[in-house]
Design an enzyme around this catalytic site. Structure first.
Site, PDB file in Angstrom:
ATOM      1  N   SER A 197      -6.468   9.646  -1.346  1.00  0.00           N
ATOM      2  CA  SER A 197      -5.457  10.515  -1.953  1.00  0.00           C
ATOM      3  C   SER A 197      -4.459   9.707  -2.773  1.00  0.00           C
ATOM      4  CB  SER A 197      -4.713  11.282  -0.867  1.00  0.00           C
ATOM      5  OG  SER A 197      -3.754  12.133  -1.447  1.00  0.00           O
TER       6      SER A 197
ATOM      7  N   MET B 262       5.702   6.116  -5.276  1.00  0.00           N
ATOM      8  CA  MET B 262       5.547   7.124  -6.321  1.00  0.00           C
ATOM      9  C   MET B 262       6.535   8.264  -6.083  1.00  0.00           C
ATOM     10  SD  MET B 262       3.021   5.525  -7.674  1.00  0.00           S
ATOM     11  CE  MET B 262       2.846   6.600  -9.083  1.00  0.00           C
TER      12      MET B 262
ATOM     13  N   CYS C  45       5.372  11.741   5.184  1.00  0.00           N
ATOM     14  CA  CYS C  45       6.574  12.087   4.430  1.00  0.00           C
ATOM     15  C   CYS C  45       7.782  11.737   5.263  1.00  0.00           C
ATOM     16  CB  CYS C  45       6.628  13.567   4.123  1.00  0.00           C
ATOM     17  SG  CYS C  45       5.041  14.191   3.693  1.00  0.00           S
TER      18      CYS C  45
END
Ligand SMILES: Cc1cc2nc3c(=O)[nH]c(=O)nc-3n(C[C@H](O)[C@H](O)[C@H](O)COP(=O)(O)OP(=O)(O)OC[C@H]3O[C@@H](n4cnc5c(N)ncnc54)[C@H](O)[C@@H]3O)c2cc1C
Ligand SMILES: Cc1cc2nc3c(=O)[nH]c(=O)nc-3n(C[C@H](O)[C@H](O)[C@H](O)COP(=O)(O)OP(=O)(O)OC[C@H]3O[C@@H](n4cnc5c(N)ncnc54)[C@H](O)[C@@H]3O)c2cc1C
Ligand SMILES: Cc1cc2nc3c(=O)[nH]c(=O)nc-3n(C[C@H](O)[C@H](O)[C@H](O)COP(=O)(O)O)c2cc1C
Ligand SMILES: Cc1cc2nc3c(=O)[nH]c(=O)nc-3n(C[C@H](O)[C@H](O)[C@H](O)COP(=O)(O)O)c2cc1C
Ligand code: FES
Ligand code: FES
Lengths: 324, 259, 324, 259
Positions: free
Chosen positions: A21, A72, A129
């Site tokens: 991913s 990112m 996250c």
């Protein structure tokens, strides 16, 4: 010629090499390109509820030795826009795994449902996250959070769900077991390792975000350890990720207990042709050792292995291997 | 693995463009770009407007907020450089037409100079909004290129689009064996179509959102290509075959938006 | 010439370069040798209550790129025997930090008292011992365990106590804050990163113990991130460890917020002369940037740095740096 | 970064020693050692008893449990190799005496052969407990060395310690310009003292507990030295100056124990 096909939690992969991913995952054409280059399946970039531009540049910094640092900031067009890219890749016949990320179990569940509705063959949950920006932890570092997310997702979908585990946690087997118990069909390990570079001349962090994640060969041994530990702890298949650049690296992960592997950073260093090259090399390497199907070597490094004691010397620990 | 260079010279080229020259011995070829990190600010892809020897250069145009802000940084500023990345213009033409729109000429100049040094014939059709914005006309003239100009407001050269000048030049059969172009995509599309009509091979340098510049993050996806590694220079035929060319690009989130 | 001396939690170090625990730490003569080679202080190997031979070989495997994998198994002669080595090094005038490891706060307290009695200038607590062999966690991965150990130790001794933090945890700042609150005088970060190598031909783990710890350049970015996060979270000094091989690496750690650094694996790759070489290079590098005392650059990478948002593009983030 | 080699040939040398030959093109010098990993068992330091060309060799003596066990492994077994590590015998002597005790001769043999090939004179005093345990006497003879033997039980050559033979040989003034020795430390100490008394420079190869072989873990600490990188070959003068030589060594935990 050895058969590279693998069954991964019910998915039939033509080979165990999956596009990780976040790599070539923004456009349907790129996903198709990775498939054409020989990937056994491709994972979309992690998609969230709304469009995010991600952090400003610099977002990526190649490091010596063999490391790639990135922050990112999960750029993605959001779940409203992204299905168009998936549709394009599906038309192309790509075996697709949809990656999603969220801040809460509910958000994960909602996203998973919408991602599944696009027709992807499976889901991968990006559990890395940050809980709250500025703190060191991720939603994926607590077994209970992981279980809650997985539960919320499996309620929404009928396709296989892979929980992608962060290495930035104390007890990876506990995270994997929590995911398994909550209904996950597989575990992917690992995501990037928390890391940072500071420019010594300019005296400031290189990445705009400061902290980032390390990938590439520098983390291979960390990923192999994670797979080794997790494969021992769960019965669902494990997908190994981190630093793979060659068929030998793939074999190391398979021996540690991975049913399949994901390849990310090597696409930057070696080009997308890495999939075809590794597939060919892997088939040859399996032939050389008289293995007919990839599955035969999965977890085989555990054969005859026992942890010795550090308190007293151990006598002969297991069988001696001969050349074939 | 970026390296730090200091801006040795800051050359205002036009009201909206400035060139930074810096010592950087890493070899580079015309057409390639570098990632330029302005510490405390952004990192942007910039084509090398000077690729020769040890003193390289980039020419920055005030486009959005970032490029406007960083234009002001004074000589002596240390910046980070990664690259050079991307492919290059093949230095094979013997009779080259370059068609530059605005700051796009910066991308074409080093290759045109190299071909001139090599004895090739170079003709340039350069366009700008107005006379003051005309870039590198003198530089290319002193390299021995024949230069024709166009401005939107007619303040210099042909009044109108540079593509009109290019069209005229391409009309002389057999005059050119290649066309290079860089500028707004609508302009490049016109040049590509004109070159195709005349049977002259053309190459365009395109820009897309860039993050990694390593062919990994997909930010620069353009059809099946990645501009950072497969480009920025593409055969015009390739560009014309892409539904996105001249129409859409991806924003930082990956959404397709109009160019 | 820049002054390399630093004050580290009350210790006066002639330079910020400390020999890391487990390297040249078995014999008093070796500790003295590291001191003579120019180390600012030296840390003993981690000493426990009883003699342990450690794991059988292979205990060490050099990895590409830039990594060193080890599972020594904490070999040590035990606290009864080891003071003789310390006495020898003390006679030689070495500035010594005693490292201890234990399984419980009580054992740590007892060991700390006995180690302090040997006359070492400070203690370092190795908090990376497995809680229970076979499980993935270490005593140092839980803030409450860390606090309990530190409390038990500071009750026993009057010298500065450094808590050495494992990177194999989710929230390093929380661990550091727990140590600080419990009375630690400094934090060392990081120990080795959980990792493993499998021999692809022999199909078995390379280390006798299977799992090991990664050190060397491959983990530098992980250590810098740890120091960056921890230095922001605590007020006590931080000692940076992991992958240091050059003065530039030291500067990166100092800029991230380390008051001093430890060097381990580089002794294997570059020889013990690394201490003298880095000290000389560091003094020159500080001179070049007009810095008079090491302390001036500690934490300086944080100057003007702010974390950007990933949700919307950020305008100009902080000052632009010029060449001097 | 170990490499895997297969044992091509297994040569029983004496009742208690066996030589493994294996293809390994990595260059090595006489005196150096490798870390030999017997998968499923231990990893041990072993001096190279064959250092030339592509086929190297180690000679394993049944000492403790591990070395006894691994002696039995059959040809074809794949083992891991790291190294070569450590320093080497300087190949400068022109009139060399080697004094080998038991399997210690394995360490001396490749250097003695190299010097012979180079035209130097080599005399060997080799000792063993009994005739059957005499190692590499024929090998060295066929290399052109003059060999004198000693056994504890008198079953071959001089009845008694090999140091007595060495003493005698060293008694001829000016006969040798160097002595190399390897064997039990009490033996090496005697040789070192005899060589000192005659003013002949001597070098001994010593063994200590080894784990990393990289000069890091301190397992092989010997006074201020690390046998894995500063040794295993030391000037006899250095060894005689070390309080541990011939007296104590470190066990795997780092404790000093008698040799
Ligand atoms: C390979 C490559 C080479 C490049 N070389 C150069 C170079 O040599 N010199 C240079 O100045 N820039 C160059 N760029 C463009 C540069 O990297 C930035 O995209 C540009 O400076 C705009 O950045 P910004 O953040 O200021 O504007 P943004 O905030 O990103 O955009 C501001 C406005 O400008 C428009 N805009 C942005 N880019 C363009 C464009 N390329 N054409 C037309 N409108 C645009 C946007 O649509 C928006 O309206 C290059 C880009 C790429 C990919
Ligand atoms: C640089 C180096 C080179 C070596 N080269 C060789 C070699 O070429 N061939 C070879 O067979 N071995 C060699 N050794 C020794 C070898 O590595 C092992 O130490 C030896 O095989 C004993 O291992 P073990 O585990 O079987 O015995 P252990 O269980 O460690 O010891 C068993 C018994 O043997 C005794 N013992 C162990 N080592 C020695 C010794 N060196 N001298 C006398 N008694 C001893 C012990 O005191 C104990 O009583 C070398 C060691 C070093 C450090
Ligand atoms: C540029 C980049 C972007 C990434 N984006 C994502 C992402 O969106 N979601 C995710 O789960 N992992 C993401 N990752 C992690 C990778 O999928 C992979 O877990 C990691 O890079 C380790 O594998 P590698 O060493 O093969 O790259 C990203 C990695 C890189 C380098
Ligand atoms: C061979 C070896 C042994 C080690 N032993 C110890 C130890 O006993 N106690 C400890 O706290 N850390 C130990 N460490 C960890 C180091 O002190 C250090 O934290 C780590 O290696 C990272 O630093 P480096 O990259 O400079 O080696 C050991 C490391 C190595 C390589
Ligand atoms: S900029 Fe990342 S793939 Fe091109
Ligand atoms: S064996 Fe580790 S220092 Fe010599």
């Amino acid at each position: 010629m050895a058969d590279l096909a693998v069954d991964l939690a019910g998915l039939s992969l033509r080979n165990p090499l999956i596009l990780a991913s976040g790599i070539w995952g923004e456009s349907g054409d790129s996903l198709s390109g990775a498939w054409d280059a020989g990937a056994g399946a491709v994972i979309t970039k992690s998609i969230g509820s709304v469009a995010r531009p991600g952090y400003p540049n610099p977002t990526v910094e190649p490091l010596d030795p063999g490391g790639m640092l990135n922050a990112m900031g999960l750029p993605n067009p959001g779940i409203d826009e992204y299905p168009a890219e998936i549709a394009r890749a599906r038309e192309h016949g790509v075996l697709l795994i949809g990656s999603v990320f969220g801040g809460t179990p509910e958000e994960f569940g909602e996203l998973a449902g919408r991602m599944a509705a696009t027709g992807v063959a499976a889901l991968e949950l990006n559990l890395s996250c940050p809980h709250a920006e500025g703190y060191g932890t991720e939603i994926g570092s607590d077994p209970e959070d992981v279980a809650a997310v997985v539960r919320a997702v499996v309620r929404q979908v009928r396709i296989p769900v892979f929980a992608k585990i962060t290495p930035n946690a104390a007890d990876l087997p506990a995270l994997a077991r929590a995911a398994e118990k909550a209904g996950a069909h597989g575990i992917s390990a690992i995501n990037t390792v928390r890391a940072m570079a500071i420019d010594p001349e300019l005296e400031r962090p290189v990445l705009a975000h400061g902290l980032g994640g390390l990938s590439g060969p520098a983390i291979k041994a960390i990923g192999v350890a994670a797979v080794w530990q997790i494969a021992e702890a769960v019965r669902i298949p494990v997908v190994g990720v981190g630093g793979i650049r060659s068929a030998t690296d793939v074999i190391e992960y398979l021996l540690a207990g991975a049913t399949a592997v994901e390849i990310g950073t090597a696409v930057a260093t070696d080009g997308i042709g890495i999939f075809g090259r590794i597939a060919a090399d892997l088939a040859r390497a399996l032939d050389d050792r008289g293995v007919r199907r990839v599955g035969e070597i999965v977890g085989r490094a555990r054969r005859g292995f026992a942890v010795p004691s550090a308190e007293a010397p151990t006598p002969g620990r297991g069988a001696i291997s001969r050349s074939p | 693995m970026h390296r730090i260079v200091a801006i040795d010279r800051r050359v205002p080229e036009t009201p909206s463009t400035v060139t930074w020259r810096f010592r950087d011995p890493t070899p580079a070829a015309p057409g390639q770009f570098v990632m330029v990190w302005v510490p405390g600010d952004d990192e942007l892809p910039m084509s090398l407007s000077y690729t020769d020897g040890e003193t390289k250069g980039v020419t920055v145009k005030a486009m959005g907020a970032t490029s406007r802000r960083i234009q002001e940084i004074p000589p002596g500023t240390r910046i980070g450089i990664r690259g050079p990345y991307g492919n290059r213009f093949a230095l094979t033409p013997r009779r080259l037409l370059i068609v530059g729109g605005g700051s796009g000429t910066a991308v074409l100049a080093p290759g045109a100079e190299a071909l001139r040094r090599d004895g090739a014939e170079v003709v340039g059709a350069l366009g700008a909004t107005t006379a003051a914005e005309m870039l590198f006309a003198e530089r290319l003239r002193s390299a021995g290129a024949r230069i024709e100009l166009a401005t939107d407001d007619g303040s210099l050269g042909h009044a109108g689009y540079v593509t009109e000048v290019a069209d005229r030049l391409l009309g002389e059969p057999g005059r050119f064996d290649a066309v290079w172009t860089c500028g707004p995509e609508v302009m490049m599309r016109k040049v590509a179509l004109a070159a195709r009509a005349r049977g002259v091979p053309a190459f365009g340098s395109v820009e897309r959102q860039m993050k990694c510049a390593l062919g990994m993050c997909d930010a620069c996806a353009l059809g099946p290509y990645h501009v950072c590694v497969d480009g920025p220079v593409f055969p015009a035929e390739t560009l014309l075959g892409l539904s996105e060319f001249g129409r859409s690009k991806r924003d930082p989130s990956g959404r397709l938006v109009p160019v």
